[in-house]
Design an enzyme around this catalytic site. Structure first.
Site, PDB file in Angstrom:
ATOM      1  N   HIS A 234       0.807  -1.716  -0.212  1.00 39.99           N
ATOM      2  CA  HIS A 234      -0.228   0.181   0.316  1.00 39.99           C
ATOM      3  C   HIS A 234       0.386   1.677   0.079  1.00 39.99           C
ATOM      4  CE1 HIS A 234      -3.468   2.257   0.304  1.00 39.99           C
ATOM      5  NE2 HIS A 234      -3.271   2.683   1.451  1.00 39.99           N
TER       6      HIS A 234
ATOM      7  N   HIS B 285      -1.200   9.011  -4.248  1.00 39.85           N
ATOM      8  CA  HIS B 285      -2.172   8.035  -3.834  1.00 39.85           C
ATOM      9  C   HIS B 285      -3.186   8.263  -4.929  1.00 39.85           C
ATOM     10  CE1 HIS B 285      -4.871   5.397  -1.182  1.00 39.85           C
ATOM     11  NE2 HIS B 285      -4.319   6.045  -0.607  1.00 39.85           N
TER      12      HIS B 285
END
Length: 411
Positions: A301, A338
């Site tokens: 992530h 992101h």
């Protein structure tokens, strides 16, 4: 259980508006972060974002259709068109009720919210756009893809914040496994480079305030200070193996595992010991029926926030033990920021391409880690390595942990 394979992919990203351009940029270590152009940042602390460049939806679809879609839906539809073309699927030659859609967006259209609140305050509620709600709500990416492609099967919108893209693909995987569809158009999309988007995440102290585009998104670096907002879409075609083989499809990879957990801990912070994310990884590995030592690579992530990178590292160590030190771990967000609801989907595409090409990209901008961050984060340069499995992690606000295990395809 029916086997599920990847037969097509499409992408709209800050470093390329199709899969080929996107992955070539990733291999080059190209950083898609720069000054925000979508609004005036004079009064904003954060000046940088990873915006999509040179995108014009009207070049890819009917003018009227594009006009009735917000940007997050446009990104999804364009990426879906590419994915279907890449898969070689002619919707007129398949049963449309066996083709489903699973596409999520974390927040939908903040642009519409900003615009219509201004309209209401300045001109009154009677002047609100009648299409405000259907253009804003998150499920309209899935809805518009269904309408534009003619897919009439199961159509869902999974929303789990930053885990949305991964969960969307995972639920599509399960849908095909259990026979509810033969083909799923799936992924995530987001367009949150707006005043509310940047302002809100800045207030949360989640965004990097760096004005150096090459040192803003630096996952696992000791100087990391937050994530950089990205935007775009990643859409993939998942297909039941025999269905794909029967039509002579080019099979790109196989999805073999999917795991989910909740931290039940905090609305924004992952569990400090990494236990929730570790259990999600373990569940994906168990689902695939393999040993943890078989996994050599993780697309993390890796947001570049202090807590995420630390706690995700702890999670990897908890799940893999000593084997964690033998694995390659990287963060695609080092180049594209992101992308929130689209992040997991674009990172899934990255994993598929890495499996196909035997190449693990570097974590760009990573100079020096800190004491607990002692794993191999692919610093400095990419690695040519033949890998059989890729594990992709996504962690979302609210404590959502999701992992997908992808395998290099073989008969």
């Amino acid at each position: 259980m029916r086997r599920v394979v990847v037969t097509g992919m499409g992408a709209v990203t800050p470093v390329g508006n199709n899969v080929e351009d996107f992955f070539n940029s990733i291999k080059e270590g190209k950083v898609g972060i720069d000054q925000i152009t979508k609004f005036d940042t004079t009064d904003f602390k954060v000046k940088l974002a990873a915006e999509v460049k040179d995108f014009n939806a009207k070049e890819h679809m009917d003018f009227k259709a594009a006009k009735r879609m917000e940007l997050f839906s446009q990104y999804a539809v364009v990426a879906a068109f590419e994915a279907l073309e890449n898969a070689g699927i002619d919707m007129e030659k398949v049963d449309p009720y066996r083709v489903g859609v699973s596409i999520g967006s974390g927040v939908g259209s903040l642009q519409q919210v900003e615009k219509e609140v201004t309209t209401m305050n300045n001109r009154g509620p009677g002047r609100i756009n009648p299409l405000f709600v259907p253009m804003m709500i998150t499920n309209m990416a899935a809805g518009n893809v269904s309408i534009q492609t003619g897919a009439k099967g199961k159509s869902i919108n999974v929303v789990t914040a930053c885990a949305t893209g991964t969960n969307s693909i995972g639920e599509a995987f399960r849908t095909i496994q259990y026979g509810d569809a033969d083909v799923m158009i799936t992924g995530g999309t987001e367009a949150s480079v707006t005043e509310l988007g940047i302002g809100g995440f800045t207030a949360l102290k989640a965004l990097s305030a760096s004005e150096d585009r090459l040192r803003a998104s630096i996952p696992f670096d000791k100087d990391r200070g937050g994530f950089v907002m990205g935007e775009g879409a990643g859409i993939v075609i998942l297909e039941e193996l025999e269905h794909a083989k029967a039509r002579g499809a080019n099979i790109l990879a196989e999805v073999v595992g999917y795991g989910n957990t909740s931290d039940a801990f905090h609305i924004t912070s992952p569990a400090e010991d990494g236990s929730g994310a570790a259990k999600a990884m373990e569940a994906a590995i168990k689902d695939a029926g393999i040993n943890k030592e078989d996994v050599e690579y993780i697309n993390a992530h890796g947001t570049g926030t202090h807590l995420n990178d630390l706690f995700e590292t702890r999670a990897i160590k908890l799940a893999f033990g000593e084997h964690a030190y033998k694995m390659k771990i990287n963060s695609t967000k080092s180049m594209i920021g992101h992308m929130l609801g689209a992040a997991g989907a674009v990172e899934f595409i990255t994993c598929v391409k890495e499996l196909m090409e035997g190449y693990i990209h570097q974590t760009v901008g990573l100079n020096e880690t800190e004491e607990e961050l002692d794993l191999d984060y692919v610093k400095g340069t990419g690695v040519h390595q033949d890998i059989k499995y890729a594990l992709s992690n996504s962690l979302g606000f609210g404590g959502h942990n999701s992992s997908l295990l992808i395998k290099k395809y073989s008969e």
